[in-house]
Design a protein around this motif. Sequence first.
Motif, mmCIF file in Angstrom:
data_model
loop_
_atom_site.group_PDB
_atom_site.id
_atom_site.type_symbol
_atom_site.label_atom_id
_atom_site.label_comp_id
_atom_site.label_asym_id
_atom_site.label_seq_id
_atom_site.Cartn_x
_atom_site.Cartn_y
_atom_site.Cartn_z
ATOM 1 N N HIS A 65 -2.011 -73.210 14.678
ATOM 2 C CA HIS A 65 -1.373 -72.462 15.759
ATOM 3 C C HIS A 65 -1.718 -70.995 15.526
ATOM 4 C CE1 HIS A 65 2.634 -71.018 17.773
ATOM 5 N NE2 HIS A 65 1.578 -70.776 18.527
ATOM 6 N N VAL A 66 -2.581 -70.453 16.359
ATOM 7 C CA VAL A 66 -3.104 -69.103 16.177
ATOM 8 C C VAL A 66 -2.332 -68.149 17.084
ATOM 9 C CG1 VAL A 66 -5.182 -67.679 16.175
ATOM 10 C CG2 VAL A 66 -5.358 -70.153 15.787
ATOM 11 N N VAL A 67 -1.794 -67.104 16.497
ATOM 12 C CA VAL A 67 -1.021 -66.109 17.243
ATOM 13 C C VAL A 67 -1.533 -64.724 16.883
ATOM 14 C CG1 VAL A 67 1.253 -65.060 17.578
ATOM 15 C CG2 VAL A 67 1.043 -67.549 17.395
ATOM 16 N N ALA A 68 -1.901 -63.955 17.894
ATOM 17 C CA ALA A 68 -2.336 -62.575 17.690
ATOM 18 C C ALA A 68 -1.462 -61.657 18.524
ATOM 19 C CB ALA A 68 -3.804 -62.409 18.076
ATOM 20 N N PRO A 69 -0.603 -60.881 17.886
ATOM 21 C CA PRO A 69 0.228 -59.952 18.654
ATOM 22 C C PRO A 69 -0.491 -58.642 18.932
ATOM 23 C CG PRO A 69 0.816 -59.844 16.336
ATOM 24 C CD PRO A 69 -0.270 -60.888 16.452
ATOM 25 N N ASP A 70 -0.093 -57.974 19.998
ATOM 26 C CA ASP A 70 -0.284 -56.536 20.083
ATOM 27 C C ASP A 70 0.790 -55.954 19.166
ATOM 28 O OD1 ASP A 70 -2.353 -56.441 21.965
ATOM 29 O OD2 ASP A 70 -0.965 -56.414 23.663
ATOM 30 N N GLN A 71 0.386 -55.265 18.126
ATOM 31 C CA GLN A 71 1.378 -54.750 17.193
ATOM 32 C C GLN A 71 2.119 -53.552 17.792
ATOM 33 O OE1 GLN A 71 1.039 -55.431 12.903
ATOM 34 N NE2 GLN A 71 -1.179 -55.237 13.196
ATOM 35 N N ARG A 72 3.188 -53.184 17.134
ATOM 36 C CA ARG A 72 4.056 -52.089 17.599
ATOM 37 C C ARG A 72 3.223 -50.858 17.973
ATOM 38 N NH1 ARG A 72 9.726 -50.089 15.718
ATOM 39 N NH2 ARG A 72 9.989 -52.324 15.396
ATOM 40 N N GLY A 73 3.430 -50.393 19.221
ATOM 41 C CA GLY A 73 2.723 -49.208 19.688
ATOM 42 C C GLY A 73 1.445 -49.493 20.437
ATOM 43 N N TYR A 74 1.034 -50.762 20.506
ATOM 44 C CA TYR A 74 -0.248 -51.121 21.098
ATOM 45 C C TYR A 74 -0.075 -52.050 22.305
ATOM 46 C CZ TYR A 74 -2.772 -49.520 16.890
ATOM 47 O OH TYR A 74 -3.292 -48.777 15.869
ATOM 48 N N GLY A 75 -1.040 -51.985 23.208
ATOM 49 C CA GLY A 75 -1.152 -52.954 24.282
ATOM 50 C C GLY A 75 0.126 -53.103 25.080
ATOM 51 N N ARG A 76 0.562 -54.354 25.259
ATOM 52 C CA ARG A 76 1.734 -54.640 26.077
ATOM 53 C C ARG A 76 3.011 -54.766 25.257
ATOM 54 N NH1 ARG A 76 -1.332 -59.445 28.904
ATOM 55 N NH2 ARG A 76 -3.056 -58.781 27.595
ATOM 56 N N THR A 77 2.913 -54.466 23.969
ATOM 57 C CA THR A 77 4.106 -54.437 23.116
ATOM 58 C C THR A 77 4.785 -53.079 23.242
ATOM 59 O OG1 THR A 77 3.282 -56.095 21.569
ATOM 60 C CG2 THR A 77 4.836 -54.487 20.682
ATOM 61 N N ASP A 78 6.094 -53.056 22.997
ATOM 62 C CA ASP A 78 6.862 -51.809 23.123
ATOM 63 C C ASP A 78 6.292 -50.704 22.236
ATOM 64 O OD1 ASP A 78 8.573 -52.898 24.978
ATOM 65 O OD2 ASP A 78 10.236 -53.194 23.585
ATOM 66 N N ARG A 79 6.507 -49.466 22.676
ATOM 67 C CA ARG A 79 6.033 -48.280 21.968
ATOM 68 C C ARG A 79 7.202 -47.312 21.776
ATOM 69 N NH1 ARG A 79 2.853 -49.260 26.137
ATOM 70 N NH2 ARG A 79 3.508 -47.410 27.305
ATOM 71 N N PRO A 80 7.986 -47.477 20.721
ATOM 72 C CA PRO A 80 9.083 -46.529 20.485
ATOM 73 C C PRO A 80 8.577 -45.095 20.431
ATOM 74 C CG PRO A 80 9.239 -48.404 18.997
ATOM 75 C CD PRO A 80 7.909 -48.510 19.670
ATOM 76 N N GLU A 81 9.381 -44.157 20.918
ATOM 77 C CA GLU A 81 8.950 -42.759 20.950
ATOM 78 C C GLU A 81 9.025 -42.099 19.579
ATOM 79 O OE1 GLU A 81 10.704 -40.311 23.910
ATOM 80 O OE2 GLU A 81 10.390 -41.756 25.539
ATOM 81 N N ALA A 82 10.048 -42.411 18.792
ATOM 82 C CA ALA A 82 10.255 -41.731 17.510
ATOM 83 C C ALA A 82 9.179 -42.143 16.505
ATOM 84 C CB ALA A 82 11.637 -42.057 16.962
ATOM 85 N N ILE A 83 8.530 -41.166 15.905
ATOM 86 C CA ILE A 83 7.459 -41.431 14.946
ATOM 87 C C ILE A 83 7.965 -42.262 13.779
ATOM 88 C CG2 ILE A 83 5.909 -40.344 13.270
ATOM 89 C CD1 ILE A 83 5.550 -38.046 15.255
ATOM 90 N N GLU A 84 9.191 -41.993 13.320
ATOM 91 C CA GLU A 84 9.701 -42.698 12.141
ATOM 92 C C GLU A 84 9.921 -44.192 12.389
ATOM 93 O OE1 GLU A 84 13.307 -40.622 14.101
ATOM 94 O OE2 GLU A 84 11.202 -40.146 13.665
ATOM 95 N N LYS A 85 9.782 -44.629 13.631
ATOM 96 C CA LYS A 85 9.930 -46.056 13.951
ATOM 97 C C LYS A 85 8.662 -46.858 13.659
ATOM 98 C CE LYS A 85 14.133 -45.926 15.728
ATOM 99 N NZ LYS A 85 15.267 -46.675 15.111
ATOM 100 N N TYR A 86 7.664 -46.207 13.055
ATOM 101 C CA TYR A 86 6.391 -46.877 12.778
ATOM 102 C C TYR A 86 6.121 -47.023 11.281
ATOM 103 C CZ TYR A 86 5.451 -46.337 17.748
ATOM 104 O OH TYR A 86 5.535 -46.419 19.115
#
Length: 333
Positions: A65-86
């Motif tokens: 079962h192969v799963v490839a996410p858009d990681q945090r901040g990329y593509g269609r995944t959420d992009r939190p504004e605060a830098i420290e959230k990364y």
Amino acid sequence: MNDPQSASDQGVTGEINHRFVETNGIRMHIAEQGEGPLVVLLHGFPETWYSWRHQFAALAAAGYHVVAPDQRGYGRTDRPEAIEKYSQLHLVGDIIGLLDALGEEQAVLVGHDWGSPVAWNTAQLRPDRIRGIAALALPYIPRGPVSAVTGMTQALGPGFYMNYLQQPGVADAELARDPRTSVLRFFQWGFGDSPQAEAAALPIVPEGGTLTDLLPEPGALPEWLTEADLDVYGHDFEQTGFSGGLNWWRTMDLSWELTAPWQGAPMTTPAIYLYGERDGSVQLPGMDQLIANLQYLVPNLTRTVVLPGVGHWTQQERPEEVNAELLKFLGGL
């Protein structure tokens, strides 16, 4: 967010499905194919799930079962504004939450570029959840007496590109002027036949210069990259900008501080390491010694594979060889 069946499906063959999951307080887009033991593919910069387009069919056909996410901040995944959230703790939390959302107790992680540290750190922080690691481009780098940014600056001076990336909004604006061309310049910078893929071509921003001074002028596409592929990346980064990905560099010092409790913790997860012979990231100061001693740092390392003539974009440049090594590793777990 765009609908999952958007431009990012161009050029991909096979039954790749798209959906969203909730993990660690964010909404994450994933692409998936196949059934069986879970294998999670973690991309780097400037990439998305699409960088694994050549791995889905091979791994799914072998019973995974192969799963490839858009990681945090990329593509269609959420992009939190605060830098420290990364920070790395956030990124590790995203992966553990992804396993929970998929109803899986364990997974094998395959990471490329920035995806490799996420894979290594997830295994170190939660070894109970990770069956194995395949790291592409970047080996296991144990926590040292100073952060990687500090250490490389001490070795290479203030012009080292990671220092330039610490300035919020600066590189972001440069790259966002023409996202498609910016991605191409990165890909041309690091592939095997690139003139920049030389030990002498250290990533130093000239005094008074910009990030793009490091990157080659756009030219002919590498043979492993099509116009349709580049359209996919260009579309995604036109939608998101580059700040989410660049914020991963901006939390390197923070991540170093937060991971102090794991200083010296063993890396016991079974692993394989693959890198390109002409990958500039392994030519940075100290990396040769690190790779030479990797078996001691990762006692259950099964194999280190050097891919001749390959640069930084490992699984895109030489997919068949990478797939063969991944399947050999997975079959041995």
